[in-house]
Write a protein that holds these residues in place. Structure first.
Motif, PDB file in Angstrom:
ATOM      1  N   TYR A  13       0.838  -1.210   0.000  1.00  0.00           N
ATOM      2  CA  TYR A  13       0.000   0.000   0.000  1.00  0.00           C
ATOM      3  C   TYR A  13       0.870   1.256   0.000  1.00  0.00           C
ATOM      4  O   TYR A  13       0.689   2.166  -0.815  1.00  0.00           O
ATOM      5  CB  TYR A  13      -0.933  -0.042   1.214  1.00  0.00           C
ATOM      6  N   ASP A  14       1.847   1.309   0.917  1.00  0.00           N
ATOM      7  CA  ASP A  14       2.703   2.496   0.993  1.00  0.00           C
ATOM      8  C   ASP A  14       3.614   2.629  -0.224  1.00  0.00           C
ATOM      9  O   ASP A  14       3.900   3.737  -0.666  1.00  0.00           O
ATOM     10  CB  ASP A  14       3.512   2.489   2.290  1.00  0.00           C
ATOM     11  N   LEU A  15       4.050   1.522  -0.775  1.00  0.00           N
ATOM     12  CA  LEU A  15       4.849   1.556  -2.001  1.00  0.00           C
ATOM     13  C   LEU A  15       4.032   2.133  -3.155  1.00  0.00           C
ATOM     14  O   LEU A  15       4.515   2.987  -3.904  1.00  0.00           O
ATOM     15  CB  LEU A  15       5.327   0.141  -2.336  1.00  0.00           C
ATOM     16  N   LEU A  16       2.777   1.689  -3.266  1.00  0.00           N
ATOM     17  CA  LEU A  16       1.906   2.178  -4.337  1.00  0.00           C
ATOM     18  C   LEU A  16       1.504   3.639  -4.148  1.00  0.00           C
ATOM     19  O   LEU A  16       1.119   4.306  -5.114  1.00  0.00           O
ATOM     20  CB  LEU A  16       0.657   1.299  -4.445  1.00  0.00           C
ATOM     21  N   LEU A  17       1.585   4.146  -2.930  1.00  0.00           N
ATOM     22  CA  LEU A  17       1.347   5.570  -2.684  1.00  0.00           C
ATOM     23  C   LEU A  17       2.613   6.387  -2.908  1.00  0.00           C
ATOM     24  O   LEU A  17       2.575   7.471  -3.493  1.00  0.00           O
ATOM     25  CB  LEU A  17       0.874   5.793  -1.243  1.00  0.00           C
ATOM     26  N   GLY A  18       3.723   5.878  -2.414  1.00  0.00           N
ATOM     27  CA  GLY A  18       4.962   6.640  -2.430  1.00  0.00           C
ATOM     28  C   GLY A  18       5.545   6.858  -3.810  1.00  0.00           C
ATOM     29  O   GLY A  18       5.992   7.968  -4.127  1.00  0.00           O
ATOM     30  N   LEU A  19       5.557   5.824  -4.626  1.00  0.00           N
ATOM     31  CA  LEU A  19       6.161   5.972  -5.956  1.00  0.00           C
ATOM     32  C   LEU A  19       5.467   7.033  -6.806  1.00  0.00           C
ATOM     33  O   LEU A  19       6.151   7.896  -7.365  1.00  0.00           O
ATOM     34  CB  LEU A  19       6.192   4.620  -6.682  1.00  0.00           C
ATOM     35  N   PRO A  20       4.139   7.020  -6.917  1.00  0.00           N
ATOM     36  CA  PRO A  20       3.504   8.076  -7.712  1.00  0.00           C
ATOM     37  C   PRO A  20       3.729   9.481  -7.150  1.00  0.00           C
ATOM     38  O   PRO A  20       3.891  10.439  -7.907  1.00  0.00           O
ATOM     39  CB  PRO A  20       2.019   7.713  -7.685  1.00  0.00           C
ATOM     40  N   MET A  21       3.743   9.611  -5.817  1.00  0.00           N
ATOM     41  CA  MET A  21       3.981  10.943  -5.238  1.00  0.00           C
ATOM     42  C   MET A  21       5.387  11.424  -5.561  1.00  0.00           C
ATOM     43  O   MET A  21       5.612  12.617  -5.754  1.00  0.00           O
ATOM     44  CB  MET A  21       3.759  10.921  -3.728  1.00  0.00           C
ATOM     45  N   LEU A  22       6.313  10.511  -5.614  1.00  0.00           N
ATOM     46  CA  LEU A  22       7.693  10.872  -5.888  1.00  0.00           C
ATOM     47  C   LEU A  22       7.923  11.126  -7.380  1.00  0.00           C
ATOM     48  O   LEU A  22       8.687  12.016  -7.749  1.00  0.00           O
ATOM     49  CB  LEU A  22       8.622   9.758  -5.391  1.00  0.00           C
ATOM     50  N   LEU A  23       7.251  10.370  -8.219  1.00  0.00           N
ATOM     51  CA  LEU A  23       7.526  10.428  -9.663  1.00  0.00           C
ATOM     52  C   LEU A  23       6.532  11.256 -10.466  1.00  0.00           C
ATOM     53  O   LEU A  23       6.860  11.691 -11.571  1.00  0.00           O
ATOM     54  CB  LEU A  23       7.569   9.000 -10.226  1.00  0.00           C
ATOM     55  N   ALA A  24       5.325  11.479  -9.949  1.00  0.00           N
ATOM     56  CA  ALA A  24       4.297  12.182 -10.728  1.00  0.00           C
ATOM     57  C   ALA A  24       3.364  12.971  -9.815  1.00  0.00           C
ATOM     58  O   ALA A  24       2.137  12.880  -9.935  1.00  0.00           O
ATOM     59  CB  ALA A  24       3.513  11.174 -11.561  1.00  0.00           C
ATOM     60  N   ALA A  25       3.917  13.750  -8.928  1.00  0.00           N
ATOM     61  CA  ALA A  25       3.120  14.466  -7.921  1.00  0.00           C
ATOM     62  C   ALA A  25       2.014  15.345  -8.517  1.00  0.00           C
ATOM     63  O   ALA A  25       0.873  15.286  -8.043  1.00  0.00           O
ATOM     64  CB  ALA A  25       4.027  15.282  -7.012  1.00  0.00           C
ATOM     65  N   PRO A  26       2.283  16.166  -9.528  1.00  0.00           N
ATOM     66  CA  PRO A  26       1.204  17.013 -10.066  1.00  0.00           C
ATOM     67  C   PRO A  26       0.044  16.198 -10.640  1.00  0.00           C
ATOM     68  O   PRO A  26      -1.120  16.525 -10.426  1.00  0.00           O
ATOM     69  CB  PRO A  26       1.895  17.835 -11.160  1.00  0.00           C
ATOM     70  N   GLN A  27       0.368  15.118 -11.327  1.00  0.00           N
ATOM     71  CA  GLN A  27      -0.673  14.278 -11.917  1.00  0.00           C
ATOM     72  C   GLN A  27      -1.492  13.571 -10.834  1.00  0.00           C
ATOM     73  O   GLN A  27      -2.710  13.445 -10.953  1.00  0.00           O
ATOM     74  CB  GLN A  27      -0.048  13.233 -12.862  1.00  0.00           C
ATOM     75  N   VAL A  28      -0.845  13.124  -9.774  1.00  0.00           N
ATOM     76  CA  VAL A  28      -1.553  12.472  -8.671  1.00  0.00           C
ATOM     77  C   VAL A  28      -2.493  13.471  -7.997  1.00  0.00           C
ATOM     78  O   VAL A  28      -3.639  13.142  -7.689  1.00  0.00           O
ATOM     79  CB  VAL A  28      -0.557  11.869  -7.658  1.00  0.00           C
ATOM     80  N   ALA A  29      -2.018  14.683  -7.792  1.00  0.00           N
ATOM     81  CA  ALA A  29      -2.869  15.707  -7.171  1.00  0.00           C
ATOM     82  C   ALA A  29      -4.117  15.944  -8.017  1.00  0.00           C
ATOM     83  O   ALA A  29      -5.236  15.985  -7.482  1.00  0.00           O
ATOM     84  CB  ALA A  29      -2.076  16.997  -6.990  1.00  0.00           C
ATOM     85  N   ARG A  30      -3.929  16.091  -9.321  1.00  0.00           N
ATOM     86  CA  ARG A  30      -5.084  16.306 -10.208  1.00  0.00           C
ATOM     87  C   ARG A  30      -6.046  15.117 -10.155  1.00  0.00           C
ATOM     88  O   ARG A  30      -7.263  15.297 -10.153  1.00  0.00           O
ATOM     89  CB  ARG A  30      -4.621  16.554 -11.639  1.00  0.00           C
ATOM     90  N   LEU A  31      -5.508  13.908 -10.112  1.00  0.00           N
ATOM     91  CA  LEU A  31      -6.330  12.700 -10.064  1.00  0.00           C
ATOM     92  C   LEU A  31      -7.266  12.704  -8.855  1.00  0.00           C
ATOM     93  O   LEU A  31      -8.411  12.246  -8.944  1.00  0.00           O
ATOM     94  CB  LEU A  31      -5.426  11.460 -10.025  1.00  0.00           C
TER      95      LEU A  31
END
Length: 130
Positions: A13-31
């Motif tokens: 769970y934390d791996l699946l949260l952490g990687l996108p925040m680290l690699l694609a933060a703006p896109q995750v925020a928009r999502l």
């Protein structure tokens, strides 16, 4: 469910949260209906934090009984307090409703971790005795 299994689930769970925040933060925020993080380094640091928790969970899963302290700190305290913070932020600061998904997930993982940590070795509820 065993402590080991729960540690692995929490780690993924934390791996699946952490990687996108680290690699694609703006896109995750928009999502999730949130504004892009400014400065983006705050989101990156959240990603680093989530990855550190994931690494700890995978470490704890190797010997969950001996590493119960980590599960108390990360699984009960961090996840439980995180769930409370998400709920408070939603009602006090009007954060996006999608953030309540994190509250529900973190809260569920915290409650499961607490229940498993309090389970006695014979499988019954209640603290174990030496």
């Amino acid at each position: 469910m065993s402590l080991r299994t729960l540690a692995l689930v929490s780690g993924v769970y934390d791996l699946l949260l952490g990687l996108p925040m680290l690699l694609a933060a703006p896109q995750v925020a928009r999502l999730f209906g949130a504004p892009e993080p400014v400065p983006v380094v705050n989101a990156w640091l959240n990603g680093v934090f989530a990855l550190a928790l994931a690494g700890g969970y995978f470490w704890a899963a190797r010997d969950a009984e001996a590493r119960r302290g980590y599960l108390w700190a990360a699984g009960v305290f961090a996840k439980g307090l995180g769930a409370v913070v998400f709920v408070l932020d939603h009602f006090l600061n009007r954060s996006p409703p999608a953030f309540l998904l994190f509250a529900a997930t973190d809260g569920t993982l915290a409650a499961l971790t607490l229940a498993l940590l309090l389970r006695r070795p014979d499988g019954r509820a209640g603290p174990s005795t030496p």
